[in-house]
Design a protein around this motif. Structure first.
Motif, PDB file in Angstrom:
ATOM      1  N   TRP A  96      -7.984 -19.257 -29.785  1.00 50.45           N
ATOM      2  CA  TRP A  96      -9.032 -18.454 -29.156  1.00 50.45           C
ATOM      3  C   TRP A  96      -8.378 -17.286 -28.421  1.00 50.45           C
ATOM      4  O   TRP A  96      -7.398 -17.461 -27.692  1.00 50.45           O
ATOM      5  CB  TRP A  96      -9.827 -19.318 -28.189  1.00 50.45           C
ATOM      6  CG  TRP A  96     -10.914 -18.593 -27.452  1.00 50.45           C
ATOM      7  CD1 TRP A  96     -12.126 -18.211 -27.923  1.00 50.45           C
ATOM      8  CD2 TRP A  96     -10.864 -18.157 -26.094  1.00 50.45           C
ATOM      9  NE1 TRP A  96     -12.858 -17.578 -26.962  1.00 50.45           N
ATOM     10  CE2 TRP A  96     -12.093 -17.529 -25.817  1.00 50.45           C
ATOM     11  CE3 TRP A  96      -9.908 -18.247 -25.081  1.00 50.45           C
ATOM     12  CZ2 TRP A  96     -12.395 -16.999 -24.574  1.00 50.45           C
ATOM     13  CZ3 TRP A  96     -10.202 -17.710 -23.836  1.00 50.45           C
ATOM     14  CH2 TRP A  96     -11.431 -17.097 -23.596  1.00 50.45           C
ATOM     15  N   LEU A  97      -8.903 -16.093 -28.630  1.00 48.63           N
ATOM     16  CA  LEU A  97      -8.353 -14.882 -28.019  1.00 48.63           C
ATOM     17  C   LEU A  97      -9.382 -14.268 -27.077  1.00 48.63           C
ATOM     18  O   LEU A  97     -10.564 -14.176 -27.408  1.00 48.63           O
ATOM     19  CB  LEU A  97      -7.966 -13.869 -29.102  1.00 48.63           C
ATOM     20  CG  LEU A  97      -7.408 -12.511 -28.646  1.00 48.63           C
ATOM     21  CD1 LEU A  97      -6.399 -11.980 -29.667  1.00 48.63           C
ATOM     22  CD2 LEU A  97      -8.506 -11.463 -28.448  1.00 48.63           C
ATOM     23  N   GLN A  98      -8.897 -13.836 -25.929  1.00 45.65           N
ATOM     24  CA  GLN A  98      -9.731 -13.065 -25.007  1.00 45.65           C
ATOM     25  C   GLN A  98      -8.930 -11.876 -24.500  1.00 45.65           C
ATOM     26  O   GLN A  98      -7.776 -12.010 -24.113  1.00 45.65           O
ATOM     27  CB  GLN A  98     -10.188 -13.911 -23.821  1.00 45.65           C
ATOM     28  CG  GLN A  98     -11.128 -13.151 -22.885  1.00 45.65           C
ATOM     29  CD  GLN A  98     -11.596 -13.999 -21.724  1.00 45.65           C
ATOM     30  OE1 GLN A  98     -10.785 -14.391 -20.889  1.00 45.65           O
ATOM     31  NE2 GLN A  98     -12.880 -14.298 -21.674  1.00 45.65           N
ATOM     32  N   SER A  99      -9.558 -10.706 -24.553  1.00 45.58           N
ATOM     33  CA  SER A  99      -8.928  -9.476 -24.062  1.00 45.58           C
ATOM     34  C   SER A  99      -9.850  -8.827 -23.041  1.00 45.58           C
ATOM     35  O   SER A  99     -11.072  -8.753 -23.245  1.00 45.58           O
ATOM     36  CB  SER A  99      -8.683  -8.505 -25.227  1.00 45.58           C
ATOM     37  OG  SER A  99      -8.401  -7.206 -24.751  1.00 45.58           O
ATOM     38  N   MET A 131      -3.831 -12.026 -36.682  1.00 51.21           N
ATOM     39  CA  MET A 131      -2.874 -12.633 -35.772  1.00 51.21           C
ATOM     40  C   MET A 131      -1.750 -13.216 -36.619  1.00 51.21           C
ATOM     41  O   MET A 131      -1.975 -13.727 -37.715  1.00 51.21           O
ATOM     42  CB  MET A 131      -3.546 -13.720 -34.937  1.00 51.21           C
ATOM     43  CG  MET A 131      -2.682 -14.326 -33.854  1.00 51.21           C
ATOM     44  SD  MET A 131      -3.574 -15.629 -32.935  1.00 51.21           S
ATOM     45  CE  MET A 131      -4.849 -14.670 -32.119  1.00 51.21           C
ATOM     46  N   LYS A 132      -0.525 -13.156 -36.117  1.00 50.78           N
ATOM     47  CA  LYS A 132       0.624 -13.612 -36.892  1.00 50.78           C
ATOM     48  C   LYS A 132       1.576 -14.388 -35.995  1.00 50.78           C
ATOM     49  O   LYS A 132       1.927 -13.931 -34.905  1.00 50.78           O
ATOM     50  CB  LYS A 132       1.347 -12.421 -37.510  1.00 50.78           C
ATOM     51  CG  LYS A 132       2.563 -12.782 -38.357  1.00 50.78           C
ATOM     52  CD  LYS A 132       3.329 -11.529 -38.800  1.00 50.78           C
ATOM     53  CE  LYS A 132       2.509 -10.670 -39.715  1.00 50.78           C
ATOM     54  NZ  LYS A 132       3.306  -9.544 -40.235  1.00 50.78           N
ATOM     55  N   PHE A 133       1.998 -15.558 -36.459  1.00 49.65           N
ATOM     56  CA  PHE A 133       3.072 -16.294 -35.793  1.00 49.65           C
ATOM     57  C   PHE A 133       4.388 -15.894 -36.454  1.00 49.65           C
ATOM     58  O   PHE A 133       4.502 -15.909 -37.683  1.00 49.65           O
ATOM     59  CB  PHE A 133       2.875 -17.809 -35.931  1.00 49.65           C
ATOM     60  CG  PHE A 133       1.862 -18.387 -34.982  1.00 49.65           C
ATOM     61  CD1 PHE A 133       2.259 -18.884 -33.749  1.00 49.65           C
ATOM     62  CD2 PHE A 133       0.524 -18.417 -35.320  1.00 49.65           C
ATOM     63  CE1 PHE A 133       1.327 -19.423 -32.876  1.00 49.65           C
ATOM     64  CE2 PHE A 133      -0.413 -18.946 -34.457  1.00 49.65           C
ATOM     65  CZ  PHE A 133      -0.010 -19.451 -33.231  1.00 49.65           C
ATOM     66  N   ASP A 142       0.158 -15.125 -41.492  1.00 50.83           N
ATOM     67  CA  ASP A 142      -0.991 -14.458 -40.893  1.00 50.83           C
ATOM     68  C   ASP A 142      -2.144 -15.434 -40.694  1.00 50.83           C
ATOM     69  O   ASP A 142      -2.321 -16.383 -41.464  1.00 50.83           O
ATOM     70  CB  ASP A 142      -1.464 -13.300 -41.773  1.00 50.83           C
ATOM     71  CG  ASP A 142      -0.428 -12.192 -41.851  1.00 50.83           C
ATOM     72  OD1 ASP A 142       0.382 -12.077 -40.921  1.00 50.83           O
ATOM     73  OD2 ASP A 142      -0.435 -11.447 -42.853  1.00 50.83           O
ATOM     74  N   ILE A 143      -2.935 -15.158 -39.670  1.00 52.40           N
ATOM     75  CA  ILE A 143      -4.158 -15.911 -39.405  1.00 52.40           C
ATOM     76  C   ILE A 143      -5.290 -14.893 -39.284  1.00 52.40           C
ATOM     77  O   ILE A 143      -5.233 -13.994 -38.445  1.00 52.40           O
ATOM     78  CB  ILE A 143      -4.063 -16.713 -38.107  1.00 52.40           C
ATOM     79  CG1 ILE A 143      -2.762 -17.517 -38.049  1.00 52.40           C
ATOM     80  CG2 ILE A 143      -5.255 -17.629 -37.962  1.00 52.40           C
ATOM     81  CD1 ILE A 143      -2.484 -18.083 -36.695  1.00 52.40           C
ATOM     82  N   ASP A 144      -6.279 -15.029 -40.132  1.00 49.71           N
ATOM     83  CA  ASP A 144      -7.407 -14.110 -40.080  1.00 49.71           C
ATOM     84  C   ASP A 144      -8.452 -14.609 -39.101  1.00 49.71           C
ATOM     85  O   ASP A 144      -8.607 -15.808 -38.875  1.00 49.71           O
ATOM     86  CB  ASP A 144      -8.028 -13.954 -41.470  1.00 49.71           C
ATOM     87  CG  ASP A 144      -7.074 -13.291 -42.452  1.00 49.71           C
ATOM     88  OD1 ASP A 144      -6.296 -12.432 -41.999  1.00 49.71           O
ATOM     89  OD2 ASP A 144      -7.095 -13.636 -43.641  1.00 49.71           O
ATOM     90  N   ALA A 200      10.213 -17.410 -30.880  1.00 46.64           N
ATOM     91  CA  ALA A 200       8.851 -17.531 -31.398  1.00 46.64           C
ATOM     92  C   ALA A 200       7.923 -16.577 -30.652  1.00 46.64           C
ATOM     93  O   ALA A 200       8.035 -16.408 -29.432  1.00 46.64           O
ATOM     94  CB  ALA A 200       8.365 -18.973 -31.258  1.00 46.64           C
ATOM     95  N   ARG A 201       7.020 -15.973 -31.379  1.00 51.99           N
ATOM     96  CA  ARG A 201       6.081 -15.034 -30.745  1.00 51.99           C
ATOM     97  C   ARG A 201       4.811 -14.926 -31.583  1.00 51.99           C
ATOM     98  O   ARG A 201       4.778 -15.321 -32.753  1.00 51.99           O
ATOM     99  CB  ARG A 201       6.710 -13.648 -30.558  1.00 51.99           C
ATOM    100  CG  ARG A 201       7.137 -12.973 -31.839  1.00 51.99           C
ATOM    101  CD  ARG A 201       7.988 -11.743 -31.549  1.00 51.99           C
ATOM    102  NE  ARG A 201       8.353 -11.014 -32.756  1.00 51.99           N
ATOM    103  CZ  ARG A 201       9.350 -11.337 -33.559  1.00 51.99           C
ATOM    104  NH1 ARG A 201      10.095 -12.403 -33.267  1.00 51.99           N
ATOM    105  NH2 ARG A 201       9.611 -10.632 -34.639  1.00 51.99           N
ATOM    106  N   ILE A 202       3.781 -14.380 -30.964  1.00 56.05           N
ATOM    107  CA  ILE A 202       2.517 -14.112 -31.644  1.00 56.05           C
ATOM    108  C   ILE A 202       2.319 -12.601 -31.667  1.00 56.05           C
ATOM    109  O   ILE A 202       2.473 -11.927 -30.649  1.00 56.05           O
ATOM    110  CB  ILE A 202       1.333 -14.788 -30.934  1.00 56.05           C
ATOM    111  CG1 ILE A 202       1.461 -16.306 -31.028  1.00 56.05           C
ATOM    112  CG2 ILE A 202       0.025 -14.351 -31.547  1.00 56.05           C
ATOM    113  CD1 ILE A 202       0.341 -17.044 -30.328  1.00 56.05           C
TER     114      ILE A 202
END
Length: 349
Positions: A231-234, A249-251, A259-261, A310-312
């Motif tokens: 879940w993303l919140q900006s 989004m990509k790990f 990738d994660i759509d 590791a990063r997103i």
């Protein structure tokens, strides 16, 4: 007197020659050379002293190719279940080698050791190939069917509730009567990111991005679905920022990535005496769902989380910006445990 001395001398010489001859004969019988010194005499090597590279080759194990069979001709596996196949009669280390192949890895994958894993509902064929001198001399097949049970919503909700304490910093929450969330808080909190658009804002605008892994289940008629996502919140406070559109989004880590759509929606409101706008954007990016889990993605994600960097990476289409969010070691370990909880939920199906 002189004749006596002469005869004694002859007897002494004969005795010396006879003694030397006896010593030589004894040495030959014992296998030694009396002319060699003690330092030069070496013991005869025993079989244990002979180096392996000069020993004669051992017998090559012969395999009766025609007699080889698979331990299973058909398999029916539930979601995320595993089963090890064996070639009966095959002996490794001989003239033949063994290779495992799946006709549809997205349904059923197989390791080099013959372990089959159910990835998603469907059918696949697992083949064991016997190879000799670079040629396939025999193929053995196993038909695999991956099934998914109809699990009532109350059952999967109970499963999630019972595992709510397996990972620290998680919250179990019902979203009405048809949806439940198990959310991992504070997975990533980005301190204000300063951006400088041409928006005539008062002071520097700032943006905060929060990312939270989440297992969520939904009622689907008489059954249910369960999924793993982020879940993303900006939150942006600025005069001119009108929209955010996070679409990918990509790990990333350890030389791997995937990738994660997903999609997001924004809502804007006016705040403060200078008529600033607060733009809040929310959305979910799905990693896996029980109707098509693709567990290999979860394996890759665990490898990425085990890497040192590791990063997103999050991409925003509206502002044409990319944000790189580092994942600290504690949160990497927490997310790996979270994935384990999700796999337990999958096995319910």
């Amino acid at each position: 007197m002189k004749k006596v001395r002469k005869h004694l001398s002859l007897l002494l010489v004969c005795a010396l020659m006879l003694g030397a001859n006896m010593i030589s004969t004894f040495a030959v019988e014992k296998g030694t050379d009396p002319l060699r010194t003690a330092e030069e005499v070496q013991p005869e090597p025993t079989p244990g002293d002979i180096p392996p590279d000069v020993l004669p080759p051992g017998p090559v194990t012969e395999i009766d190719i025609e007699a080889l069979t698979l331990s299973e001709a058909r398999l029916s596996l539930g979601l995320a279940r595993t089963k090890k196949l064996e070639v009966i009669g095959f002996v490794s280390g001989g003239a033949c080698s063994l290779e495992w192949i799946s006709s549809n890895p997205d349904v059923a994958s197989v390791t080099s050791g013959g372990s089959v894993r159910a990835e998603s509902p469907g059918e696949a064929k697992i083949t064991a190939q016997i190879i000799r001198e670079g040629e396939v001399v025999k193929k053995l097949n196993c038909d695999v069917t991956v099934t998914m049970k109809k699990v009532p919503y109350a059952t999967i909700r109970s499963k999630m509730y019972n595992n709510r304490t397996k990972v620290s910093g998680t919250m179990f929450e019902d979203k009405g009567s048809n949806e439940v969330h198990l959310t991992m808080f504070d997975f990533y909190y980005r301190s204000p990111i300063y951006i400088y658009p041409n928006d005539r804002s008062y002071g520097s605008p700032w943006e905060t991005i929060i990312l939270r892994p989440m297992i969520y289940a939904k009622r689907d008629g008489g059954t249910s679905t369960v999924a793993l996502g982020v879940w993303l919140q900006s939150i942006v406070e600025s005069v001119g920022v009108m929209n955010r559109s996070y679409y990918k989004m990509k790990f990333v880590g350890g030389g791997e990535s995937f990738d994660i759509d997903g999609s997001t929606h924004s809502r804007r409101k006016t705040i403060g005496q200078y008529m600033k706008y607060q733009l809040m954007t929310n959305g979910t990016f799905r990693i896996s769902v029980n109707t098509g889990t693709h567990l290999s993605r979860l394996d890759k994600l665990k490898r990425i989380l085990s890497s040192k960097k590791a990063r997103i990476v999050v991409k925003d289409k509206a502002a044409n910006r990319t944000y790189k969010c580092k994942i600290d070691r504690d949160h990497c370990d927490m997310l790996k445990k979270f994935i384990k909880v999700y796999k337990k939920c999958l096995k319910t199906y």
